[in-house]
Design a protein around this motif. Structure first.
Motif, PDB file in Angstrom:
ATOM      1  N   ASP A  73      40.989  85.221  23.602  1.00  0.00           N
ATOM      2  CA  ASP A  73      41.107  85.211  25.057  1.00  0.00           C
ATOM      3  C   ASP A  73      40.170  86.305  25.572  1.00  0.00           C
ATOM      4  O   ASP A  73      40.453  87.500  25.455  1.00  0.00           O
ATOM      5  CB  ASP A  73      42.553  85.498  25.454  1.00  0.00           C
ATOM      6  CG  ASP A  73      42.777  85.502  26.955  1.00  0.00           C
ATOM      7  OD1 ASP A  73      41.811  85.735  27.713  1.00  0.00           O
ATOM      8  OD2 ASP A  73      43.923  85.295  27.379  1.00  0.00           O
ATOM      9  N   ARG A 244      42.921  71.712  23.276  1.00  0.00           N
ATOM     10  CA  ARG A 244      42.357  72.708  22.366  1.00  0.00           C
ATOM     11  C   ARG A 244      41.724  71.984  21.177  1.00  0.00           C
ATOM     12  O   ARG A 244      42.389  71.703  20.187  1.00  0.00           O
ATOM     13  CB  ARG A 244      43.432  73.668  21.859  1.00  0.00           C
ATOM     14  CG  ARG A 244      43.907  74.695  22.867  1.00  0.00           C
ATOM     15  CD  ARG A 244      45.017  75.551  22.243  1.00  0.00           C
ATOM     16  NE  ARG A 244      45.289  76.753  23.000  1.00  0.00           N
ATOM     17  CZ  ARG A 244      46.094  76.818  24.052  1.00  0.00           C
ATOM     18  NH1 ARG A 244      46.687  75.692  24.466  1.00  0.00           N
ATOM     19  NH2 ARG A 244      46.286  77.956  24.683  1.00  0.00           N
ATOM     20  N   LEU A 252      42.809  79.933  23.937  1.00  0.00           N
ATOM     21  CA  LEU A 252      42.832  79.289  25.245  1.00  0.00           C
ATOM     22  C   LEU A 252      42.299  77.867  25.134  1.00  0.00           C
ATOM     23  O   LEU A 252      41.550  77.546  24.205  1.00  0.00           O
ATOM     24  CB  LEU A 252      41.975  80.072  26.241  1.00  0.00           C
ATOM     25  CG  LEU A 252      42.411  81.501  26.567  1.00  0.00           C
ATOM     26  CD1 LEU A 252      41.390  82.152  27.480  1.00  0.00           C
ATOM     27  CD2 LEU A 252      43.782  81.508  27.216  1.00  0.00           C
ATOM     28  N   GLU A 256      39.048  76.573  29.663  1.00  0.00           N
ATOM     29  CA  GLU A 256      39.104  77.957  30.122  1.00  0.00           C
ATOM     30  C   GLU A 256      37.923  78.761  29.592  1.00  0.00           C
ATOM     31  O   GLU A 256      37.393  79.631  30.283  1.00  0.00           O
ATOM     32  CB  GLU A 256      40.426  78.599  29.686  1.00  0.00           C
ATOM     33  CG  GLU A 256      41.651  78.030  30.380  1.00  0.00           C
ATOM     34  CD  GLU A 256      41.656  78.328  31.871  1.00  0.00           C
ATOM     35  OE1 GLU A 256      41.033  79.314  32.284  1.00  0.00           O
ATOM     36  OE2 GLU A 256      42.282  77.561  32.615  1.00  0.00           O
TER      37      GLU A 256
END
Length: 423
Positions: A73, A244, A252, A256
């Motif tokens: 992230d 994903r 994430l 994103e």
């Protein structure tokens, strides 16, 4: 302040410096947005700080965002690194002050300094560098601190440290400034340490994204409840934008990561399922992430042809697969690529690994923006309102028996001009 005791230093953790810079759009044909000279400068500064520093157990030398693992992230990793850094080194350039991402890093560190107390804020923990010179009409109060690093070196103010790093003819000046900057970092980190503390996340210190974004990341992927019969559900969710493709290796959703890339390049971004993004895709540049398994979903082929028809030139598609996935998607990747070609999108890229996905994204964002500027319709300004009649325009002649009271306001005041029309 006296140096910390040996026991405290042995238990220390953190980083001598955090390097912050403005990501620039990659040139046409390039894959990644990383500035090679930022990387070179980081390596040089790391080596010089290492040479001057005293060994400190648990204290790393330097950090910049190319150190973030691929699947992490990014914003959370940056907040953690900002919370560990003793000295924040921003590379000031004209682009730095127009990039919310770069400014967010600086504001996060400033907020951490403020929380440490006012005595700390002037202790050298924020040490800016003039990376690229500014045009004479552009001024920022922060530049004075950056120029202070090399006021006795005219080549620094004239060309910036990037040019001195690039050109062998400036090697002596570059090494002097490098040594001076490293000495400031080492002095502050070792003699006036902040110690690790919480730094606010970028979303806490930057302005909220506008309702109408600059950029869109649309996702065309099956949802968990609408998968092909034989497809492994790992990586899928109730919404396509939460897909994903690399499973547990990414913290994430893929959308994103793509949106964060756009934000690093100075664009506000929004993620959306493809089916719900039609209105945005007609008027905003976009990257379209495509899971080839969408072709194998129930009733997909006929539906997809209708959905893809009429996509604008500024929607740039990326077919995302995973070479480590035991279920081979090559057949579906070929089929969805043909569908995209038939929809009028001749350039269809494919990412087969997480590294390819990350490396391709800056170029795709930049290409979508370039196509939007090339093909998007020009928005015309509204015509000015009718001019207000003026007594100066009335030809001379006999006046009325009862002339109007010019001091009284008109019955129908003029419509105000739109903001900026008189500029």
């Amino acid at each position: 302040m006296s140096p910390p005791t040996g026991r405290r230093r042995a238990a220390a953790r953190g980083t001598y410096f955090f390097l912050s810079y403005a990501h620039s759009a990659p040139p046409q044909g390039a894959r990644a947005d990383s500035d090679v000279w930022v990387g070179q400068f980081f390596d040089d500064l790391t080596a010089e700080v290492t040479r001057q520093a005293r060994p400190v157990a648990g204290l790393r030398i330097g950090f910049f965002d190319q150190h973030i693992p691929l699947g992490a992230d990014w914003k959370a990793a940056l907040a953690e690194a900002l919370g560990d850094a003793e000295v924040f080194v921003p590379l000031y350039s004209p682009g730095y002050f127009s990039r919310p991402w770069a400014l967010g890093e600086q504001e996060s560190f400033r907020a951490r300094l403020a929380a440490a107390g006012q005595a700390r804020t002037a202790a050298g923990h924020l040490t800016p560098v003039l990376w690229i010179p500014f045009p004479p009409w552009e001024t920022h109060p922060e530049l004075d601190g950056a120029l202070d690093l090399g006021r006795d070196i005219p080549e620094y103010a004239e060309n910036g440290l990037r040019a001195l790093c690039m050109l062998a003819s400036y090697r002596a000046q570059y090494e002097l400034l490098l040594s001076r900057l490293a000495a400031r970092i080492v002095h502050t980190a070792e003699r006036q340490p902040l110690g690790p503390s919480r730094a606010p996340g970028l979303d806490e210190v930057t302005r909220p994204a506008p309702t109408d974004p600059d950029f869109v990341v649309a996702v065309l992927a099956p949802t968990r409840d609408h998968l092909p019969a034989d497809r492994d559900p790992a990586g899928y969710a109730a919404s396509g934008r939460l897909w994903r493709p690399y499973g547990s290796r990414q913290e994430l959703p893929a959308a994103e990561y793509a949106a964060s890339t756009a934000e690093r390049l100075g664009l506000s971004a929004r993620t959306a399922d493809f089916a719900q993004a039609a209105g945005l895709l007609d008027r905003r540049p976009a990257v379209l992430l495509v899971d080839p398994w969408i072709v194998a979903a129930p009733d997909a082929p006929g539906t997809l042809e209708g959905l893809l028809h009429g996509l604008r030139e500024w929607v740039v598609p990326l077919v995302v697969t995973d070479d480590d996935d035991p279920q081979d998607a090559s057949r579906w990747a070929t089929e969805v690529t043909e569908l995209l070609h038939d929809a009028g999108l001749p350039q269809v890229k494919q990412a087969c690994t997480m590294r390819e996905f990350v490396d391709l994204m800056p170029a795709l964002v930049t290409e979508a923006r370039r196509q939007f500027l090339k093909y998007a319709p020009v928005v015309a300004f509204p015509p000015p309102p009718e001019p207000v009649p003026s007594l100066r325009d009335v030809p001379p002649g006999p006046g009325p028996a009862n002339p109007p009271d010019l001091a009284s306001p008109p019955d129908d005041p003029a419509t105000p001009r739109p903001h900026g029309e008189n500029r």
